[in-house]
Design a protein around this motif. Structure first.
Motif: not given
Length: 115
Positions: A26-35
Motif C-alpha cells: 500500500w505504501d509503495s503504491l502511495s509513493l508511486g501515485l505521489v510521484a
C-alpha cells in the motif's frame, strides 16, 4: 460475551502490521501515485489544462482522491511502533490518539486537496 467485548475482540483482529506485506504494498503504491502527481499537477496548473469528463486523467484523479481517503481510514487500523522502546501498539484507541495528534491533519489536507 457482552456486545462491547465482542466488538473489542473483533477490532483486535483488524490491526494492520506496519511492516507487513499489505502495508508495504500500500505504501509503495502511495509513493508511486505521489510521484505521478508530482509531474501531472504542475503540468495541469502551469498550462491550465482542462481535463474533460471521463477521460483517463479525470478518472485517475478521482481514483487517487479515493485512494488517499482510504489511506486515512487505514491509518486508524495500522499498529504503531514506539521508536524509543520498539513496543508495538495494537490498541485501537491508542493508535487513533497517536494518529490524530500526528499526521492526521496533513493526511486529510492531502486527501481533500485532490478535489
Amino acid at each position: 460475551l457482552p456486545c462491547r467485548e465482542r466488538l473489542l475482540l473483533f477490532l483486535e483482529g483488524l490491526v494492520i502490521n506496519p511492516y507487513g506485506y499489505v502495508r508495504c504494498a500500500w505504501d509503495s503504491l502511495s509513493l508511486g501515485l505521489v510521484a505521478i502527481l508530482a509531474v501531472v499537477v504542475p503540468l495541469e496548473l502551469g498550462f491550465d489544462l482542462e481535463l474533460g469528463r471521463f477521460t483517463f486523467w479525470f478518472v485517475f484523479d478521482h481514483a487517487v482522491t479515493i485512494f488517499f481517503i482510504v489511506d486515512v481510514i487505514l491509518n486508524f487500523f495500522t499498529a504503531v511502533i514506539v521508536e524509543e522502546t520498539g513496543k508495538v501498539i495494537r490498541d485501537h484507541r491508542a493508535i487513533a490518539v497517536r494518529y490524530l495528534r500526528g499526521m492526521f491533519l496533513l493526511d486529510v489536507i492531502v486527501a481533500r486537496s485532490e478535489e
